[in-house]
Scaffold this motif. Structure first.
Motif, mmCIF file in Angstrom:
data_model
loop_
_atom_site.group_PDB
_atom_site.id
_atom_site.type_symbol
_atom_site.label_atom_id
_atom_site.label_comp_id
_atom_site.label_asym_id
_atom_site.label_seq_id
_atom_site.Cartn_x
_atom_site.Cartn_y
_atom_site.Cartn_z
ATOM 1 N N UNK A 69 0.827 -1.203 0.000
ATOM 2 C CA UNK A 69 0.000 0.000 0.000
ATOM 3 C C UNK A 69 0.863 1.256 0.000
ATOM 4 N N UNK A 70 1.998 1.205 0.668
ATOM 5 C CA UNK A 70 2.930 2.342 0.638
ATOM 6 C C UNK A 70 3.476 2.513 -0.772
ATOM 7 N N UNK A 71 3.833 1.402 -1.421
ATOM 8 C CA UNK A 71 4.322 1.461 -2.800
ATOM 9 C C UNK A 71 3.262 2.054 -3.727
ATOM 10 N N UNK A 72 2.017 1.653 -3.531
ATOM 11 C CA UNK A 72 0.930 2.179 -4.355
ATOM 12 C C UNK A 72 0.791 3.680 -4.139
ATOM 13 N N UNK A 73 0.780 4.117 -2.884
ATOM 14 C CA UNK A 73 0.669 5.548 -2.599
ATOM 15 C C UNK A 73 1.818 6.329 -3.228
ATOM 16 N N UNK A 74 3.051 5.881 -3.009
ATOM 17 C CA UNK A 74 4.214 6.614 -3.528
ATOM 18 C C UNK A 74 4.221 6.654 -5.055
ATOM 19 N N UNK A 75 3.832 5.555 -5.691
ATOM 20 C CA UNK A 75 3.800 5.519 -7.155
ATOM 21 C C UNK A 75 2.709 6.433 -7.695
ATOM 22 N N UNK A 76 1.540 6.409 -7.070
ATOM 23 C CA UNK A 76 0.471 7.304 -7.514
ATOM 24 C C UNK A 76 0.866 8.758 -7.287
ATOM 25 N N UNK A 77 1.559 9.039 -6.210
ATOM 26 C CA UNK A 77 2.011 10.406 -5.944
ATOM 27 C C UNK A 77 2.992 10.884 -7.022
ATOM 28 N N UNK A 78 3.762 9.966 -7.584
ATOM 29 C CA UNK A 78 4.689 10.312 -8.665
ATOM 30 C C UNK A 78 3.971 10.416 -10.007
ATOM 31 N N UNK A 79 3.151 9.425 -10.307
ATOM 32 C CA UNK A 79 2.485 9.351 -11.613
ATOM 33 C C UNK A 79 1.298 10.304 -11.724
ATOM 34 N N UNK A 104 -2.124 15.717 -5.430
ATOM 35 C CA UNK A 104 -1.966 15.497 -4.005
ATOM 36 C C UNK A 104 -2.598 16.640 -3.226
ATOM 37 N N UNK A 105 -3.240 16.311 -2.128
ATOM 38 C CA UNK A 105 -3.703 17.336 -1.196
ATOM 39 C C UNK A 105 -2.483 17.764 -0.374
ATOM 40 N N UNK A 106 -2.588 18.850 0.383
ATOM 41 C CA UNK A 106 -1.460 19.216 1.253
ATOM 42 C C UNK A 106 -1.058 18.079 2.198
ATOM 43 N N UNK A 107 -2.040 17.356 2.742
ATOM 44 C CA UNK A 107 -1.737 16.215 3.601
ATOM 45 C C UNK A 107 -1.026 15.119 2.802
ATOM 46 N N UNK A 108 -1.484 14.891 1.588
ATOM 47 C CA UNK A 108 -0.845 13.909 0.717
ATOM 48 C C UNK A 108 0.590 14.281 0.393
ATOM 49 N N UNK A 109 0.835 15.576 0.172
ATOM 50 C CA UNK A 109 2.196 16.046 -0.095
ATOM 51 C C UNK A 109 3.101 15.785 1.104
ATOM 52 N N UNK A 128 6.359 13.210 1.294
ATOM 53 C CA UNK A 128 7.705 13.594 1.756
ATOM 54 C C UNK A 128 8.172 12.663 2.885
ATOM 55 N N UNK A 129 7.307 12.431 3.850
ATOM 56 C CA UNK A 129 7.662 11.612 5.003
ATOM 57 C C UNK A 129 7.958 10.155 4.598
ATOM 58 N N UNK A 130 7.098 9.585 3.756
ATOM 59 C CA UNK A 130 7.271 8.184 3.357
ATOM 60 C C UNK A 130 8.420 7.992 2.389
ATOM 61 N N UNK A 131 8.638 8.943 1.503
ATOM 62 C CA UNK A 131 9.698 8.823 0.507
ATOM 63 C C UNK A 131 11.049 8.680 1.184
ATOM 64 N N UNK A 132 11.286 9.495 2.182
ATOM 65 C CA UNK A 132 12.581 9.464 2.861
ATOM 66 C C UNK A 132 12.809 8.103 3.520
ATOM 67 N N UNK A 133 11.804 7.588 4.193
ATOM 68 C CA UNK A 133 11.929 6.304 4.871
ATOM 69 C C UNK A 133 11.928 5.123 3.924
#
Length: 75
Positions: free
Chosen positions: A7-17, A59-64, A68-73
């Protein structure tokens, strides 16, 4: 809150795409799985992570912030 790595991978990929179909193609899953994972995450958090229209995903501000938080980790 327990979140699966997929689910983290899905979120991060959607945030990029910023596109559900391209995210699904990139991760070799169905578009419905992408949508379900994001809805599940939004229900768990209690707020929208993406603004959706028929033409655009943003992305919403919360999504942004979460991105940022998940990408680093994740890296």
């Amino acid at each position: 809150m327990i979140v699966e790595l997929r689910d983290i991978e899905i979120f991060l990929t959607l945030a990029e795409e910023l596109h559900f179909s391209r995210t699904a193609e990139r991760l070799h899953i169905t578009q419905a799985r992408v949508s379900q994972a994001i809805k599940k995450q939004e229900r768990s958090i209690g707020a929208a992570l993406f603004e959706r229209s028929s033409r655009q995903v943003r992305l919403t501000p919360l999504g942004e912030q979460l991105h940022r938080d998940l990408s680093a980790g994740y890296r």
